[in-house]
Scaffold this active site. Structure first.
Site, PDB file in Angstrom:
ATOM      1  CG  ASN A 228       5.576 -23.946   1.508  1.00 46.40           C
ATOM      2  OD1 ASN A 228       6.648 -24.456   1.242  1.00 46.40           O
ATOM      3  ND2 ASN A 228       4.865 -23.275   0.616  1.00 46.40           N
TER       4      ASN A 228
ATOM      5  CG  HIS B  19       2.085 -24.851  -2.073  1.00 49.73           C
ATOM      6  ND1 HIS B  19       1.333 -24.032  -2.883  1.00 49.73           N
ATOM      7  CD2 HIS B  19       3.353 -24.759  -2.525  1.00 49.73           C
ATOM      8  CE1 HIS B  19       2.118 -23.465  -3.783  1.00 49.73           C
ATOM      9  NE2 HIS B  19       3.355 -23.898  -3.589  1.00 49.73           N
TER      10      HIS B  19
ATOM     11  CD  GLU C 193      -3.001 -24.131   1.284  1.00 48.49           C
ATOM     12  OE1 GLU C 193      -3.495 -22.998   1.195  1.00 48.49           O
ATOM     13  OE2 GLU C 193      -1.828 -24.381   0.947  1.00 48.49           O
TER      14      GLU C 193
ATOM     15  CB  SER D 211      -5.465 -16.538  -0.491  1.00 46.37           C
ATOM     16  OG  SER D 211      -6.402 -16.797  -1.497  1.00 46.37           O
TER      17      SER D 211
ATOM     18  CB  CYS E  68      -3.651 -25.345  -2.282  1.00 48.40           C
ATOM     19  SG  CYS E  68      -1.896 -25.696  -1.954  1.00 48.40           S
TER      20      CYS E  68
ATOM     21  CG  ASP F  86       5.783 -21.239  -2.228  1.00 47.71           C
ATOM     22  OD1 ASP F  86       6.199 -22.413  -2.201  1.00 47.71           O
ATOM     23  OD2 ASP F  86       4.734 -20.882  -1.683  1.00 47.71           O
TER      24      ASP F  86
END
Length: 147
Positions: free
Chosen positions: A41, A52, A54, A79, A84, A144
């Protein structure tokens, strides 16, 4: 330390993010038993609205053919959020390994409903990274996740 080398690599990315003053979430993309992309991130570090863990990982993997994504696994320490999750669905990544979902549950149900295999490891180090961060920086965490 995580026993899975790919999850360990994602955790290392999360730790890098934390050391840079960012949010400790990391990710790696694995194809044919090889890491082809890694990221963490970087919303704080780059002033980004989309980086982020991912998303940074996918960006760093570079442009890949659809067939490559279809034999990949993405590892993430937390998670995946809706954004994402959407990227995972868009690129047809068939498997997601999640370090933990105690501090945040993202789009796991949607992924599963679309045939994506989601394995939640419940890794203690991932939980600790996020709990410590959320306690120290609650407003940044809420930003976030869009709250």
């Amino acid at each position: 330390m995580a026993s899975d080398r790919f999850l360990a690599a994602a955790i290392a990315e999360a730790q890098t993010g934390r050391s840079e003053g960012g949010i400790p979430i990391g990710s790696v993309l694995v194809i044919d038993d090889e890491i082809v992309g890694r990221g963490h991130n970087r919303r704080v570090q780059r002033g980004s609205v989309v980086l982020h863990g991912e998303m940074d990982c996918l960006e760093n993997a570079g442009r890949l053919p659809a067939a490559a994504y279809r034999r990949s696994t993405i590892y993430t320490t937390l998670s995946p959020c809706d954004m994402c999750t959407g990227a995972i669905l868009l690129y047809g990544i068939p498997r997601v390994v999640v370090g933990e979902n105690r501090t945040f549950v993202g789009g796991e149900a949607l992924l599963r409903s679309r045939g994506i295999e989601v394995d939640v490891v419940d890794d203690r180090e991932c939980v600790t990274l996020m709990r410590d961060f959320i306690t120290a920086h609650p407003s940044l965490w809420n930003e976030d996740i869009g709250e």
